[in-house]
Design an enzyme around this catalytic site. Structure first.
Site, PDB file in Angstrom:
ATOM      1  N   TYR A  92       0.859  -1.194   0.000  1.00 41.12           N
ATOM      2  CA  TYR A  92       0.000   0.000   0.000  1.00 41.12           C
ATOM      3  C   TYR A  92       0.896   1.244   0.000  1.00 41.12           C
ATOM      4  CZ  TYR A  92      -4.109   2.824   1.376  1.00 41.12           C
ATOM      5  OH  TYR A  92      -5.132   3.747   1.442  1.00 41.12           O
ATOM      6  N   LYS A 138      -1.524  -1.255  -4.091  1.00 44.45           N
ATOM      7  CA  LYS A 138      -2.438  -0.140  -4.287  1.00 44.45           C
ATOM      8  C   LYS A 138      -1.600   1.127  -4.340  1.00 44.45           C
ATOM      9  CE  LYS A 138      -6.216   2.608  -2.529  1.00 44.45           C
ATOM     10  NZ  LYS A 138      -7.063   3.046  -1.406  1.00 44.45           N
ATOM     11  N   ILE A 151      -8.973   0.459  -6.368  1.00 44.36           N
ATOM     12  CA  ILE A 151      -9.444   0.458  -4.977  1.00 44.36           C
ATOM     13  C   ILE A 151      -9.635   1.931  -4.662  1.00 44.36           C
ATOM     14  CG2 ILE A 151      -8.964  -0.222  -2.593  1.00 44.36           C
ATOM     15  CD1 ILE A 151      -6.917  -2.247  -3.718  1.00 44.36           C
TER      16      ILE A 151
END
Lengths: 315, 315
Positions: free
Chosen positions: A145, A175, A216
């Site tokens: 992330y 992400k 996302i």
């Protein structure tokens, strides 16, 4: 590179970092959360529970553990879930990641530890490696992330290379919430087969042709069906039309403080003002702010359909 | 302003943000920690347990809770303690602050929640206010913790004013780790009676004449007696001499990654290499780095005396 991706990644998907409702006493409101998760899945979204927009770092370890259990007990398919499991403290990250893995979640979306700044790639590699080895499961799939504007701890390409080299079966994606398109594009080019998720549906037009895994996105909380339609578009014209629609809604929302704005919108369409609550240090929108935002969205013909089940929880 | 300060603040004091030892399995090593706390108190330092240099945010809630209990059970006076109790999650901050208060600690040193950036003073006021009200104790004394280079969330003077106005009995001081002398000086001037702690003994020469409460300093882990001597100096000549001594040691150490450096120094003088361990994302010094640092300190005639009890724990 050859990695084994869960089936949920078989084609580009939208995941919502599910906003977390609170009771009047600011406890986590599990029934409302479960109802909203069910609505999101019904609208075609996967569930990135415990993301930035979920106020995940404002929840205790016990709250996150219990809330995932509530969602599982409600019968929602863990193969649709990418819970956030990163934490500053290694024991917390291990406990959360183990729980998600044992529950059968599709993957774990892992923040780096974000208190110390200027940490080395050696230290970040050790963190991810310690979690992966402690969980010790063939079923574990980690998504990194990258959200340096909040963590101050970027995930570098050199770190990704090292992690993929040592854990090709486990570290399967990232992400990218940086909003830096050059970074997203470079990862898509450098790491074929790696599941790269931009954090905004507005980037899908550019990212999908390069092999992005979907998105996302904060605003997947309010327009999951539209983003799913974009991802499923067959013709370029169809895709362009959905791109335009989702982009205008996103523009209106991201001009506001994101989390309070999303919660105000959900509250409005669920006819349930309790959704507006946030935990400090966030503050809710005032009625004038949310009123103006909702008017703007109305002008765009925006609505969240089929929310009777959420209104029923409130009743 | 009239606040009721615990007696530990009656005159300028040095507090050490106690470094936290780990076992080979990277669990918290309570016996070594307790022995080191005892050594620090014997050397004239108070204990700012669970600070930045304690890797506090790398410890779980349960570990912090248990470790404080170990220190209390060892009979160390809680009136000497200012444990760090701030956290990103409100329930964690409440639990830690309640525990410290019920244990009789002199105060709680509270980080702001540090994941979200750009948060408002309203949101930060709500966070501190929520904790103070949830703990609901006349005994609670809160010290704010300004360390924007790690949190990205500064404690503004406007926020301090609001907190003092509403909680004059409870919000009694601040640790200023910004290294920005102008900020420290301005707080000392604006908030007379408020306990302002610079984070470096190197600032005491300037800060004490303006009414500083002492210091809470990383290097108090290794030179507590010297800093206490500086604070207790009767003549200006004596003070100047101690200032020079502590400043040169600090300069040598702060040129290195602070926490690994402190731990290498403790390990050397305790004759116990287990002290060098850190949790990811930190990385330990390699032998060449620590050897060079120790040589530098030797040239300054630096040593940590009376560490036989620590060596005994290791044996």
């Amino acid at each position: 590179m050859s990695v084994s991706l869960p089936s949920v990644f078989a084609k580009p998907r939208v995941f919502a970092p599910v906003v977390t409702p609170f009771t009047a006493g600011l406890d986590v409101d599990a029934p409302r959360f479960v109802a909203f998760c069910q609505w999101l899945v019904g609208q075609g979204a996967g569930l990135a529970l415990f993301g930035t927009n979920s106020e995940a770092n404002s929840l205790s370890l016990a709250e996150r553990h219990a809330l995932l259990d509530h969602v599982l007990e409600a019968g929602i398919d863990p193969a649709q879930m990418l819970p956030g499991t990163g934490a500053c403290a290694l024991p917390d990250a291990i406990a959360l990641t183990r729980h998600a893995t044992e529950a059968g979640c599709a993957g774990a979306l892992m923040l780096p530890p974000f208190f110390y700044k200027g940490v080395s790639d050696d230290g970040l590699f050790a963190y991810y490696s310690d979690v992966i080895q402690a969980v010790g499961s063939d079923q574990l799939r980690v998504l990194l992330y990258h959200i340096p504007q909040f963590t101050g701890v970027p995930i570098t390409h050199a770190l990704i290379e090292r992690l993929i080299a040592v854990y090709p079966h486990t570290v399967v994606g990232i992400k990218d919430s940086s909003g830096d398109w050059a970074n997203t594009a470079a990862m898509l080019e450098k790491f074929p087969g790696f599941a790269v998720f931009p954090a905004s549906e507005a980037l899908l037009g550019k990212a999908l042709p390069l092999g992005a895994a979907g998105c996302i996105s904060a605003t997947a909380n309010i327009q999951p069906r539209a983003i799913a339609s974009l991802l499923n578009a067959v013709t370029l014209e169809e895709r362009a039309e959905w791109e335009g629609k989702v982009a205008t809604v996103r523009l209106a929302v991201q001009a506001q403080p994101m989390i309070p704005a999303l919660k105000s919108i959900v509250a409005h369409f669920a006819k349930d003002s309790s959704w507006t609550r946030v935990r400090a240090p966030l503050t809710p929108m005032n009625p004038a702010q949310s009123g103006a935002l909702l008017q703007q969205l109305q002008a765009l013909d925006f609505s969240m359909p089929s929310m009777a089940s959420l209104a029923a929880v409130a009743a």
